[in-house]
Design a protein around this motif. Structure first.
Motif, PDB file in Angstrom:
ATOM      1  N   VAL A   1       0.834  -1.202   0.000  1.00 35.31           N
ATOM      2  CA  VAL A   1       0.000   0.000   0.000  1.00 35.31           C
ATOM      3  C   VAL A   1       0.870   1.254   0.000  1.00 35.31           C
ATOM      4  O   VAL A   1       0.582   2.223  -0.712  1.00 35.31           O
ATOM      5  CB  VAL A   1      -0.967  -0.011   1.202  1.00 35.31           C
ATOM      6  CG1 VAL A   1      -1.630   1.355   1.377  1.00 35.31           C
ATOM      7  CG2 VAL A   1      -2.031  -1.093   1.012  1.00 35.31           C
ATOM      8  N   ALA A   2       1.953   1.244   0.755  1.00 34.86           N
ATOM      9  CA  ALA A   2       2.848   2.403   0.782  1.00 34.86           C
ATOM     10  C   ALA A   2       3.476   2.638  -0.591  1.00 34.86           C
ATOM     11  O   ALA A   2       3.538   3.777  -1.082  1.00 34.86           O
ATOM     12  CB  ALA A   2       3.929   2.202   1.840  1.00 34.86           C
ATOM     13  N   ALA A   3       3.936   1.554  -1.242  1.00 31.79           N
ATOM     14  CA  ALA A   3       4.557   1.693  -2.560  1.00 31.79           C
ATOM     15  C   ALA A   3       3.542   2.128  -3.604  1.00 31.79           C
ATOM     16  O   ALA A   3       3.830   2.986  -4.459  1.00 31.79           O
ATOM     17  CB  ALA A   3       5.206   0.373  -2.968  1.00 31.79           C
ATOM     18  N   LEU A   4       2.328   1.560  -3.556  1.00 32.65           N
ATOM     19  CA  LEU A   4       1.306   1.910  -4.547  1.00 32.65           C
ATOM     20  C   LEU A   4       0.831   3.351  -4.339  1.00 32.65           C
ATOM     21  O   LEU A   4       0.602   4.073  -5.322  1.00 32.65           O
ATOM     22  CB  LEU A   4       0.133   0.943  -4.445  1.00 32.65           C
ATOM     23  CG  LEU A   4      -0.971   1.104  -5.496  1.00 32.65           C
ATOM     24  CD1 LEU A   4      -0.422   0.888  -6.902  1.00 32.65           C
ATOM     25  CD2 LEU A   4      -2.124   0.134  -5.233  1.00 32.65           C
ATOM     26  N   THR A   5       0.701   3.774  -3.103  1.00 33.79           N
ATOM     27  CA  THR A   5       0.317   5.164  -2.829  1.00 33.79           C
ATOM     28  C   THR A   5       1.344   6.123  -3.418  1.00 33.79           C
ATOM     29  O   THR A   5       0.994   7.139  -4.047  1.00 33.79           O
ATOM     30  CB  THR A   5       0.193   5.390  -1.311  1.00 33.79           C
ATOM     31  OG1 THR A   5      -0.815   4.516  -0.787  1.00 33.79           O
ATOM     32  CG2 THR A   5      -0.184   6.827  -1.001  1.00 33.79           C
ATOM     33  N   HIS A   6       2.625   5.810  -3.229  1.00 38.58           N
ATOM     34  CA  HIS A   6       3.685   6.641  -3.811  1.00 38.58           C
ATOM     35  C   HIS A   6       3.602   6.642  -5.332  1.00 38.58           C
ATOM     36  O   HIS A   6       3.704   7.708  -5.966  1.00 38.58           O
ATOM     37  CB  HIS A   6       5.058   6.107  -3.363  1.00 38.58           C
ATOM     38  CG  HIS A   6       6.206   6.723  -4.092  1.00 38.58           C
ATOM     39  ND1 HIS A   6       6.680   7.995  -3.822  1.00 38.58           N
ATOM     40  CD2 HIS A   6       6.969   6.255  -5.124  1.00 38.58           C
ATOM     41  CE1 HIS A   6       7.691   8.274  -4.628  1.00 38.58           C
ATOM     42  NE2 HIS A   6       7.888   7.233  -5.431  1.00 38.58           N
ATOM     43  N   ALA A   7       3.391   5.473  -5.928  1.00 34.62           N
ATOM     44  CA  ALA A   7       3.360   5.377  -7.389  1.00 34.62           C
ATOM     45  C   ALA A   7       2.185   6.149  -7.975  1.00 34.62           C
ATOM     46  O   ALA A   7       2.319   6.814  -9.008  1.00 34.62           O
ATOM     47  CB  ALA A   7       3.292   3.915  -7.818  1.00 34.62           C
TER      48      ALA A   7
END
Length: 514
Positions: free
Chosen positions: A495-501
């Motif tokens: 979720v953290a990586a997808l939010t950043h992306a």
């Protein structure tokens, strides 16, 4: 002007202004002509499969053809698999393939090969320009062929001397021939049959998005028939506001169950449902044996007119309502990694009008349900079954739609076929988020081994299915191609990586460790 210059100007006059390229020596005069025209966008791909897959994705999202530049028959051969996928998707592409000069072809040089022969196996139209004055006219004919029947593969082979010798002036590309329409009497018959118990309308191609899809939903609502669609679609409108339809599944047994009780099936823009493969003791066709099939309109015909004619025959009013998907975003998940949770996170976080390019072959079944009620988006599927389509197709879609977020869903085995596309994404600054499902092998093959009754897997089968020795490091592979990335081992990190992306423009890769 020389033949190459006449071809470039012919392309530009016909609004063919994107060229996905991997050139070689035989194409140098074409490269020089492209260099004199900065209004032609040239996109370098480091493998020909990336070239052809990008042209496929570009057409799916624009409806306009792009050019490819390929080097002789071996270059065309490298691009073959994604041309096969493009052909199954009904995409229009103009391939320009360089060849040896006409007077050089009588010698057995290292790259001598049968370019027309390999082209004809996947192209709807193939022509070898005989001389430089013919090049512009041949280019115009190729554009017309690529735009015909809703999209075709056209391949123009240019011996090197036809590019450098004196050519003609540019030639205007003729309009494609009108699309074929079904007999109105057949339309009326189909309309009557759709009103009968057990009827289904199966739509595909251009009927799966935009006004045509809405019209299909209204027809189903008025007639009372079941609205269905294929599992794999070149371009599918999905998410909130999209028309509700039942999609076929991958497995033969699942589709037999889905189609049970169907008395009549009317096809519009799609072919007859058929099993992806043959299996011992299972039918190729999942339909009931007593089902009546009405092949009303193929994907090469005028699907929108056909649906309009069906609606007129059924007295469908412009304001006829039809069931559409609601907006129902799931909560952002946490905890251990699970595909259902990944699907929920994607549904919660992807922006409106995202383009999802889907080649997560063994992962998507668990993820798709959550996306059905996500924000409005579109999905592009692997149409021909030849893996390695996702990253190039996402590249072409991002070139076509620079203001929309592209999300590429791929397995690690599939992505290794065309990982060079990451470099093109970085060079072009394309807004693509690549999600690699690292299940460490060609996982679908484990199930297929059992499905065909081939027996238990042993050491050799395992070593042909698994890609764990050595282990692939996708974050390092991405960075080596100029793309930043992160590894996700649980839902919080995903979720953290997808939010950043989703909040960042440009290419980004997330490795999902399963």
């Amino acid at each position: 002007m020389n033949g190459a210059e006449s071809l470039v100007q012919t392309f530009l006059q016909a609004d063919v202004d994107v060229c996905f390229a991997n050139p070689g020596t035989s194409e140098m005069h074409f490269v020089a002509a492209l260099d004199r025209h900065p209004d032609m966008r040239c996109v370098l791909c480091l493998f020909e499969g990336g070239v052809t897959g990008a042209a496929d994705g570009y057409f799916r999202m624009t409806g306009n053809v792009a050019a490819t530049l390929l080097h002789l028959a071996p270059g065309f051969g490298n691009g073959f698999a994604n041309l096969h996928n493009a052909q199954k998707a009904g995409s229009g592409i103009v391939n320009v393939v360089g060849d040896h000069a006409t007077y050089h072809q009588r010698y057995e040089s290292p790259l001598k090969s049968d370019a027309p022969g390999i082209s004809r196996t996947v192209s709807h139209w193939t022509r070898v320009s005989p001389d430089a004055p013919s090049v512009a006219g041949d280019g115009a004919a190729a554009i017309r062929a690529a735009r015909s029947k809703n999209g075709q593969i056209a391949t123009l082979i240019l011996p090197a001397d036809t590019a450098w010798e004196e050519g003609s002036t540019p030639v205007a590309a003729p309009a494609p021939p009108p699309l074929v329409r079904p007999d109105p009497r057949v339309v009326d018959h189909a309309a009557r049959q759709l009103c009968q118990p057990g009827a289904a309308l199966m739509i595909g191609g251009r009927a799966l998005y935009g006004d045509a899809m809405r019209l299909a939903g209204q027809i189903a609502q008025k007639s009372g028939c079941r609205l269905m669609g294929p599992l794999f679609a070149p371009r599918l409108q999905s998410g909130a506001g999209s028309v509700v339809l039942d999609r076929l599944a991958y497995g033969v047994d699942q589709n037999i169950e889905l189609l049970a009780g169907t008395k009549t099936m009317v096809l519009c823009g799609v072919g007859r449902p058929v099993g992806f493969f043959a299996y011992p003791d299972k039918p190729s066709l999942p339909e009931p044996p007593d089902m009546t099939l009405i092949d009303l309109c193929s994907a090469e015909m005028d699907c929108l007119w056909t649906l309009q004619a069906l609606a007129e025959a059924l007295d469908v009013a412009d304001d006829t309502p039809c069931p559409v998907q609601p907006l129902d975003l799931p909560a952002q998940p946490s905890g251990e990694m699970a595909l259902e949770k990944v699907g929920a996170a994607l549904a919660a976080l992807m922006p409106e009008q995202a383009i999802v390019v889907d080649e997560a072959i063994t992962s998507n079944a668990a993820m798709i349900p959550a996306s059905v009620t996500a924000r409005p988006h579109e999905r592009l599927s692997l149409m021909g079954g030849a893996i390695g389509q996702c990253l190039p197709c996402a590249t072409g879609a991002a070139v076509a739609c620079p203001d929309r977020k592209v999300i590429a869903l791929t397995g690690d085995g599939s992505a290794m076929y065309t990982l060079q596309s990451l470099w093109t994404m970085a060079r072009e600054g394309l807004d693509v988020t690549v999600i690699v499902f690292a299940n460490r092998g060609y996982q679908i093959l484990w199930g297929e081994l059992a499905n065909v009754g081939a027996g238990q897997a042993g050491r050799n089968a395992a070593r042909m299915f698994d890609i764990t020795d050595p282990m692939l490091d996708w974050v390092s592979l991405a960075k080596g191609h100029g793309v930043d990335g992160a590894q996700a081992t649980d839902m919080d990190s995903f979720v953290a990586a997808l939010t950043h992306a989703m909040a960042t423009k440009g290419p980004y890769l997330i490795e999902v460790v399963l």
